[in-house]
Each structure stands twice: as C-alpha cells, then as structure tokens.
Design an enzyme around this catalytic site. Structure first.
Site, PDB file in Angstrom:
ATOM      1  N   ILE A 138       0.868  -1.166   0.000  1.00 33.53           N
ATOM      2  CA  ILE A 138       0.000   0.000   0.000  1.00 33.53           C
ATOM      3  C   ILE A 138       0.911   1.222   0.000  1.00 33.53           C
ATOM      4  CG2 ILE A 138      -1.798   1.282   1.194  1.00 33.53           C
ATOM      5  CD1 ILE A 138      -2.723  -1.413  -0.015  1.00 33.53           C
ATOM      6  N   LYS A 139       0.726   2.041  -0.994  1.00 35.24           N
ATOM      7  CA  LYS A 139       1.574   3.222  -1.184  1.00 35.24           C
ATOM      8  C   LYS A 139       1.000   4.388  -0.368  1.00 35.24           C
ATOM      9  CE  LYS A 139       2.917   3.816  -5.453  1.00 35.24           C
ATOM     10  NZ  LYS A 139       3.069   4.289  -6.844  1.00 35.24           N
ATOM     11  N   ILE A 140       1.840   4.939   0.511  1.00 33.83           N
ATOM     12  CA  ILE A 140       1.451   6.048   1.384  1.00 33.83           C
ATOM     13  C   ILE A 140       2.411   7.212   1.142  1.00 33.83           C
ATOM     14  CG2 ILE A 140       1.188   6.826   3.776  1.00 33.83           C
ATOM     15  CD1 ILE A 140       0.552   3.950   4.554  1.00 33.83           C
TER      16      ILE A 140
END
Length: 180
Positions: A138-140
């Site tokens: 998950i890209k944050i």
C-alpha cells in the site's frame, strides 16, 4: 541468458509503472514477467485514470457498479483492486520464489488524504485487507502527516511503499518511520 535475466542476476529488479485491463486481459503483463524479467508493478490514481479514460475496457464494470449504487472513490478503488489483485496473482510466483524480496504490486491510498494521518492509516489497512494478497504494497505519501500513518501501518502488518519523497530529508524521515 537474455540481457534482462542478466540484469536481474546482477540484483536489479525492474518494475512496471503501469496497469490497464488490456495489459491484464491480453497476457502482455505475463509476457513482461516471463520474457523481460519484470519483477513488480506500481500504480497510482493517475495511471488508473489514464487506463479508464483511454479505453472501453472498464465501461461495463463501471456501469455495473453504478447500478449497485457505487460512485466516486469507492467505485474507483473497487476497479483498482480488481486489477491490482489480478496483477498480484501474476507476480505471486516471483514473491514466493524470492521469499518476498520481489513480486510486489503497489496500490496508492487516495492522494486526497496526503495530509490526514488517521484516515490514511484507516484506508491503508482497509485496502490491504480487501486486496487479500501478501504481495500487495500500500503506497502512502511520505508527507509530514503520512509519516505516522506509515509507521502505524507497518506496525499493523500492512506492507508499505512510500511515495512523494522529494528530498534527502523526506527519505530519511520515511526510513526512520520504518525503523520505528
């Protein structure tokens, strides 16, 4: 040995910065994996926006989701998760063979949350749970508000890929959040 295999043997893990239903439906992504030694894939809302706008591949799915009462970001993330999970399944043998070093796919939380720690964390956990794939990053965003979300997401067991790192200081701050 092909040049792409030599590159991989030297420790380079090329990722594709694109995803479309055409790429998935045509077996093109599978050929990138098998013939070009592509070992991962990243996406972002702009990539999906282009994929949706520039083809008719999503029209039926969008129509069905609208009939179900879905709209906005909820509809978007359902479409994105459908594609990302298919890609994750294609990369899963690489993930398994390399014990998680390679074979990842990446899905970004809403960029509208870049300055909202609590909601970024909640969305990261939700997207990862809905994706149901161990090789789903998950890209944050590595913003000031994103850093605590990165730290908490990792602590909660969500694999994280950090985006929006524009300086050495941003990189160090993200690395420190990871280490904590």
């Amino acid at each position: 040995m092909k040049a792409t295999q030599k590159r991989y043997a030297l420790g380079q893990s090329p990722w594709l910065d694109n995803i479309t239903r055409t790429l998935l439906n045509s077996s093109l992504l599978r050929s990138y994996i098998n013939e070009l030694s592509v070992t991962g894939l990243t996406s972002n809302p702009t990539i999906f926006d282009h994929a949706i706008k520039n083809s008719t591949d999503y029209d039926a799915a969008i129509g069905n989701k609208l009939k179900e009462g879905k709209s906005g970001e909820g509809l978007f993330f359902e479409l994105a998760l459908e594609d990302i999970t298919r890609a994750a399944d294609l990369f899963r043998p690489i993930y398994d063979r390399t014990c998680g070093v390679d074979g990842w796919v990446s899905l970004e939380v809403s960029p509208l949350l870049a300055h909202d720690t609590k909601t970024t964390l909640a969305e990261a956990e939700d997207l990862h749970a809905r994706g149901e794939r161990p090789n789903l990053f998950i890209k944050i965003p590595g913003t000031k508000e994103g850093l605590p979300a990165i730290e908490e997401a990792i602590f909660a067991g969500v694999p994280v890929n950090v985006t929006l790192l524009f300086s050495r200081e941003h990189y160090v701050a993200a690395a420190e959040a990871y280490l904590r």
